[in-house]
Design an enzyme around this catalytic site. Sequence first.
Site: not given
Length: 458
Positions: A112-113, A156
Amino acid sequence: MNKVHFIGIGGTGISAIARLLLERGVQVSGTDLQPSPYFEAVTRLGAFTRLGHHPDLALEADIVVRSSAVKDDDPEVQAANNAAIPVLKRSEFLPQLTAGSKTLAIAGSHGKTTTTAMLVHLLRSANLDPSFILGADIKGLHTNAHSGKDQFFAIEADEYDYMFLGLNPTVSMVTNIEYDHPDFFPTPQDYTNAFVDFLGKTEENGVILLCGDDSGIQKMLKNNDFPGKQVCKYGFEQGNDFQIVEHETSHGIQLFSIKLPEGEKVGPFTLHQPGTFNVSNAAAALAVAHLVGIDLGELTGAFSTFESTSRRFELVCGNEKIEVFNDYGHHPSQLLQTIKGARQSYPAYKIWAVWEPHTISRTKRLQHEFATALDQADHAVILKLFGAREDDPSYSPCSIADEVSHNKCLYLPENEKAIVHILENLGEKDLVIVFSAGKGPEFSHELCSALHLEASID
């Protein structure tokens, strides 16, 4: 909201919110128990910060925001409660932070980052100025947060402590679902249910974007639907609305195209980051961009200038015989996929996996999976466990080393001994990946110093 006080301002997520508010002209104060790069960064930007407990600062604020690690008996929390000053967790503060924006929320167990950073890069490449928050600095921008002038807010969306349940996204995206954070989610079903709740908070007529290749997502979709939302999928497999096609790797560079839901093919896109998982991350970011109306045909060259984020397969030092990388991997699947990606990009190198276990509960619960991941490296070293929010002096991860085949893994909790072991066993070409969500960068810098190589990052 004129002044906000943050307890735990040195943490990645809390400092990002503080940084964004500072850009908006809000007065910010904050405390933490120890210094950190993020603590120092927000201080330089104008936050009034102090180390230790300072209840007086909480009493001067309109709102107090605390990190997940801060307990109810914290002196600043108690002072604010006694004075009837609202004390909020991140999830409770996010509605105020994202109000009036089109929120593009990127969730998932892994990736996700990087995916959020890729999305920010695409939006900026389309001459937009989005707001954003993510869990690592974007290289080139040197920040993990920004208050933009345009309507989009890329964030995020962290599942830990139900942070992402404070969002009502226009687009909700999930990269994958694989059990993690056993200290907070007692069972895999509890973990999956959190993602179901997150997707259910997508705004009416909003879009849910999911990786159709992921087994955890496939299992979730069998038991859940999301009425009133458009559900789209992306990935390599046929049947995905956004399908990755014509993927190839040459000299460490990945090329791929995307087949859009309308049937049009766009590409090729060029990606310098290794691993098919990064192609999937890039496809996810492209799909979100397309869903919010951006012409992907104008962005085929965008990823050629994408530098990724800090501590995601980040080169620390190297020469013609050895390269040392930092990586934030702290889950078995992250280690496994990064090792595979490194082999793809560095086929002539022996791979060293140097792993700092992160949290006791995760290490215990997934120890067999960690052993399997480490087994994919040519050499493996397990460093001293970083307990983070947990403490159990009696626990040691040494048994994991015994599970790795061919005696190629050692548990060496003292950095000096680990470095000596690496130096004594180097070959003609070696690639060392230091996996850590804690103090790994300190180790990698010590290793570079022992190799008489200058580190390229702080």
